[in-house]
Design a protein around this motif. Structure first.
Motif, PDB file in Angstrom:
ATOM      1  N   LEU A 175      54.151  29.140  11.681  1.00  0.00           N
ATOM      2  CA  LEU A 175      53.775  30.410  11.055  1.00  0.00           C
ATOM      3  C   LEU A 175      54.347  30.537   9.652  1.00  0.00           C
ATOM      4  CD1 LEU A 175      54.106  32.903  14.058  1.00  0.00           C
ATOM      5  CD2 LEU A 175      52.031  31.904  13.084  1.00  0.00           C
ATOM      6  N   SER A 176      55.580  30.067   9.446  1.00  0.00           N
ATOM      7  CA  SER A 176      56.167  30.159   8.104  1.00  0.00           C
ATOM      8  C   SER A 176      55.399  29.308   7.109  1.00  0.00           C
ATOM      9  CB  SER A 176      57.637  29.731   8.150  1.00  0.00           C
ATOM     10  OG  SER A 176      57.753  28.377   8.562  1.00  0.00           O
ATOM     11  N   VAL A 177      55.035  28.078   7.523  1.00  0.00           N
ATOM     12  CA  VAL A 177      54.233  27.222   6.636  1.00  0.00           C
ATOM     13  C   VAL A 177      52.856  27.818   6.421  1.00  0.00           C
ATOM     14  CG1 VAL A 177      53.187  24.934   6.405  1.00  0.00           C
ATOM     15  CG2 VAL A 177      55.510  25.148   7.279  1.00  0.00           C
ATOM     16  N   LEU A 178      52.250  28.343   7.488  1.00  0.00           N
ATOM     17  CA  LEU A 178      50.908  28.918   7.377  1.00  0.00           C
ATOM     18  C   LEU A 178      50.902  30.140   6.463  1.00  0.00           C
ATOM     19  CD1 LEU A 178      47.960  28.942   8.338  1.00  0.00           C
ATOM     20  CD2 LEU A 178      48.692  30.350  10.273  1.00  0.00           C
ATOM     21  N   PHE A 179      51.912  30.990   6.580  1.00  0.00           N
ATOM     22  CA  PHE A 179      51.978  32.195   5.750  1.00  0.00           C
ATOM     23  C   PHE A 179      52.057  31.842   4.270  1.00  0.00           C
ATOM     24  CE2 PHE A 179      54.624  35.372   3.555  1.00  0.00           C
ATOM     25  CZ  PHE A 179      53.817  36.486   3.699  1.00  0.00           C
ATOM     26  N   GLU A 180      52.933  30.896   3.920  1.00  0.00           N
ATOM     27  CA  GLU A 180      53.059  30.503   2.518  1.00  0.00           C
ATOM     28  C   GLU A 180      51.810  29.763   2.033  1.00  0.00           C
ATOM     29  OE1 GLU A 180      55.379  31.555   0.693  1.00  0.00           O
ATOM     30  OE2 GLU A 180      56.698  32.354   2.247  1.00  0.00           O
ATOM     31  N   ARG A 183      49.207  32.279   1.088  1.00  0.00           N
ATOM     32  CA  ARG A 183      49.500  32.825  -0.246  1.00  0.00           C
ATOM     33  C   ARG A 183      49.032  31.881  -1.343  1.00  0.00           C
ATOM     34  NH1 ARG A 183      55.581  34.171  -0.875  1.00  0.00           N
ATOM     35  NH2 ARG A 183      54.776  34.796  -2.919  1.00  0.00           N
ATOM     36  N   PHE A 184      49.190  30.581  -1.113  1.00  0.00           N
ATOM     37  CA  PHE A 184      48.729  29.606  -2.102  1.00  0.00           C
ATOM     38  C   PHE A 184      47.209  29.625  -2.221  1.00  0.00           C
ATOM     39  CE2 PHE A 184      47.068  25.291  -2.778  1.00  0.00           C
ATOM     40  CZ  PHE A 184      47.539  25.053  -4.063  1.00  0.00           C
ATOM     41  N   ILE A 188      44.746  29.573  -5.416  1.00  0.00           N
ATOM     42  CA  ILE A 188      43.936  28.370  -5.631  1.00  0.00           C
ATOM     43  C   ILE A 188      42.907  28.283  -4.512  1.00  0.00           C
ATOM     44  CG2 ILE A 188      43.956  25.871  -5.920  1.00  0.00           C
ATOM     45  CD1 ILE A 188      45.432  27.376  -8.125  1.00  0.00           C
ATOM     46  N   PRO A 189      41.617  28.190  -4.810  1.00  0.00           N
ATOM     47  CA  PRO A 189      40.607  28.090  -3.751  1.00  0.00           C
ATOM     48  C   PRO A 189      40.827  26.862  -2.863  1.00  0.00           C
ATOM     49  CG  PRO A 189      39.576  28.587  -5.868  1.00  0.00           C
ATOM     50  CD  PRO A 189      41.007  28.266  -6.151  1.00  0.00           C
ATOM     51  N   VAL A 190      40.463  27.011  -1.599  1.00  0.00           N
ATOM     52  CA  VAL A 190      40.663  25.930  -0.638  1.00  0.00           C
ATOM     53  C   VAL A 190      39.875  24.690  -1.041  1.00  0.00           C
ATOM     54  CG1 VAL A 190      40.431  25.244   1.778  1.00  0.00           C
ATOM     55  CG2 VAL A 190      41.076  27.588   1.204  1.00  0.00           C
ATOM     56  N   GLN A 191      38.640  24.896  -1.492  1.00  0.00           N
ATOM     57  CA  GLN A 191      37.814  23.739  -1.849  1.00  0.00           C
ATOM     58  C   GLN A 191      38.384  22.998  -3.049  1.00  0.00           C
ATOM     59  OE1 GLN A 191      36.839  26.858  -1.743  1.00  0.00           O
ATOM     60  NE2 GLN A 191      35.859  27.511  -3.674  1.00  0.00           N
ATOM     61  N   ASP A 413      56.689  32.502  -5.771  1.00  0.00           N
ATOM     62  CA  ASP A 413      55.424  33.189  -5.974  1.00  0.00           C
ATOM     63  C   ASP A 413      54.528  32.435  -6.952  1.00  0.00           C
ATOM     64  OD1 ASP A 413      56.999  33.567  -8.162  1.00  0.00           O
ATOM     65  OD2 ASP A 413      56.646  35.718  -8.365  1.00  0.00           O
ATOM     66  N   SER A 414      54.935  31.217  -7.341  1.00  0.00           N
ATOM     67  CA  SER A 414      54.136  30.427  -8.266  1.00  0.00           C
ATOM     68  C   SER A 414      53.317  29.404  -7.487  1.00  0.00           C
ATOM     69  CB  SER A 414      55.033  29.700  -9.274  1.00  0.00           C
ATOM     70  OG  SER A 414      55.824  28.726  -8.628  1.00  0.00           O
ATOM     71  N   PRO A 415      52.117  29.054  -7.975  1.00  0.00           N
ATOM     72  CA  PRO A 415      51.295  28.063  -7.268  1.00  0.00           C
ATOM     73  C   PRO A 415      51.992  26.717  -7.131  1.00  0.00           C
ATOM     74  CG  PRO A 415      50.012  29.226  -8.929  1.00  0.00           C
ATOM     75  CD  PRO A 415      51.438  29.625  -9.148  1.00  0.00           C
ATOM     76  N   LYS A 416      52.832  26.361  -8.098  1.00  0.00           N
ATOM     77  CA  LYS A 416      53.506  25.066  -8.030  1.00  0.00           C
ATOM     78  C   LYS A 416      54.367  24.956  -6.779  1.00  0.00           C
ATOM     79  CE  LYS A 416      57.060  22.293 -10.307  1.00  0.00           C
ATOM     80  NZ  LYS A 416      58.018  22.214 -11.428  1.00  0.00           N
TER      81      LYS A 416
END
Length: 450
Positions: A175-180, A183-184, A188-191, A413-416
């Motif tokens: 859940l922790s990995v999924l939650f973050e 947010r990503f 950034i779009p999944v595709q 909170d950054s995409p990186k």
């Protein structure tokens, strides 16, 4: 202390029974009465201790914040968190930049005072609970007390709690990995992440730089992971499986007793040593061989990382496969040989099909080890995410990029930084699919064999 409680309960059972001659009147053996006394003595105290330790930090922090000046309490949560962090650093003796203000010193003194009071109070509460449990358990010991049933029931619930703890830990990690990761994917779009062909997560400083907002196409990372893992498995699976077959079916006991421990030593060598071996020994050899036949080999290549990683995981395949093959009943071998099969035919048509589920498990374990390896890739394959199937070029893997993205002080909170969690989620899903496929293969062949 637990041993003391156990002996007190056991002696109490002897006293209630009227000595050794009256033990036949007890429902359970004296040891169960001692174990029940120890559980009642320390069980509640351990539970309170764990809950106290889990909540102590938050309670003390809240009390310290309530004593701060009103203008500090009115700060935004992020800035107030920095103030609390400075207070904790001051309490821990860490050096702060500049001279701490009187408010910080006062808050640190208050934190230390509350922590001392908390520890003393915790000691007193646990001692009272232990003493109360000891007295209640001793008073409750009678010949009719079903101590064995109670102890076994408590042990059963303890085992269930341990199992649930492992399950909840796994669910919490997912859940922790999924939650973050979610947010990503909001940024950034999944595709773009799954099908993008350029991976450059570093945020650009100037607007004229390539990827001013970062490039998060993970295909080069996935391809590099698959390339290195395939090379490692091509090296490890045949060598490990053949070694297991030889040691279990053909080797003498003396040779097996010497060769198997020597091979398992490979599993205990630190991965950083393999990294040095790959960078300083294997890489120059591969580069020289490539130059001799007219090939251009990079100083850091996926081939070198895959070869050394394959050597590292050979014990995972050989040792587990050897144990599985040895577990095949000897009657199957004797029956095949009695029907006229040769030793090789017995191995191919009887032993290996019977041991296939365990062999698949060993290969899967080795594959998971290869996918999760980091140090060898960093030192032998580099950090550049190149989209290529050429094993002579520099590539990188998912785990290396996760470590690279999370090194140092990062903003979550950054995409990186969030990209590391997206990579971790994909890695988890790929591993899960591999496990499901392996279980399917195991069930299919097991049903055919049975």
């Amino acid at each position: 202390m637990s041993a003391v409680a156990y002996m007190l309960g056991r002696n109490r059972a002897f006293a209630v029974a009227g000595g050794p001659a009256g033990l036949r009147h007890l429902h359970s053996r004296p040891g169960y009465y001692g174990a029940l006394t120890a559980l009642w003595c320390f069980g509640p105290a351990i539970i309170v201790f764990a809950l106290w330790q889990a909540s102590e930090g938050g309670v003390i922090t809240g009390l310290v914040v309530s004593h701060l000046p009103p203008e500090v309490q009115a700060l935004p949560p992020d800035r107030l968190g920095l103030v609390v962090n400075d207070v904790k650093n001051l309490v821990g003796g860490n050096i702060l930049s500049g001279d701490p203000s009187p408010e910080l010193r006062k808050a640190a003194d208050e934190f230390i005072r509350l922590r001392v009071y908390s520890r003393v109070l915790l000691l007193g509460v646990c001692a009272m609970l232990a003493a109360g449990g000891l007295l209640l358990s001793r008073k409750g010991i009678t010949p009719q007390l079903r101590a064995r049933n109670k102890v076994e029931r408590l042990v059963k619930w303890l085992l269930i709690a341990c199992s649930m703890l492992a399950i909840f830990t796994t669910v919490g990690i997912i859940l922790s990995v999924l939650f973050e990761a979610i947010r990503f994917f909001k940024i950034i779009p999944v595709q773009d992440f799954l099908f993008g062909l350029e991976w450059s997560p570093q945020m650009a400083i100037r607007e004229d730089q390539v990827g001013g907002s970062g490039a998060f196409g993970a295909v080069p990372v996935f391809v590099g992971t698959a390339l290195i893992s395939i090379i490692a498995m091509v090296v490890a699976v045949p060598i490990g499986l053949m070694a297991a077959i030889y040691m279990s079916e053909y080797a003498s006991r003396k040779f097996r007793a010497t060769a198997k421990p020597l091979m398992e030593i490979l599993a205990g060598i630190p991965t950083v040593v393999y990294g040095f071996f790959a960078a300083l020994t294997v890489a120059p050899i591969v580069r020289d061989w490539g130059s001799a036949v007219g090939l251009s080999v990079s100083s850091e290549s996926g081939l070198v990382a895959g070869l050394v990683m394959g050597i590292m995981i050979i014990p995972f395949v050989s040792s587990l496969s050897d144990d599985v093959i040895n577990a095949v009943p000897q009657s199957l071998r004797d029956g095949a040989l009695a029907l006229g099969s040769t030793s090789s035919e017995t191995v191919r048509k009887v032993v290996l099909p019977a041991a296939l589920p365990g062999i698949v498990g060993s290969v899967l374990l080795a594959m998971s080890r290869a996918i999760g390896e980091t140090m060898i890739v960093v030192m032998a394959a580099g950090l550049s995410a190149n989209l290529t199937l050429n094993p002579f070029e520099t590539v990188t893997t998912v785990t290396v990029q996760i470590v690279t993205l999370l090194i140092g002080d990062q903003e979550f909170d950054s995409p990186k930084t969030l990209a590391a969690f997206a990579l971790g989620l994909v890695l988890f899903l790929v591993t899960l699919c591999l496990n499901i496929f392996a279980l399917h293969v195991v069930r299919k062949y097991r049903e055919q064999y049975e």
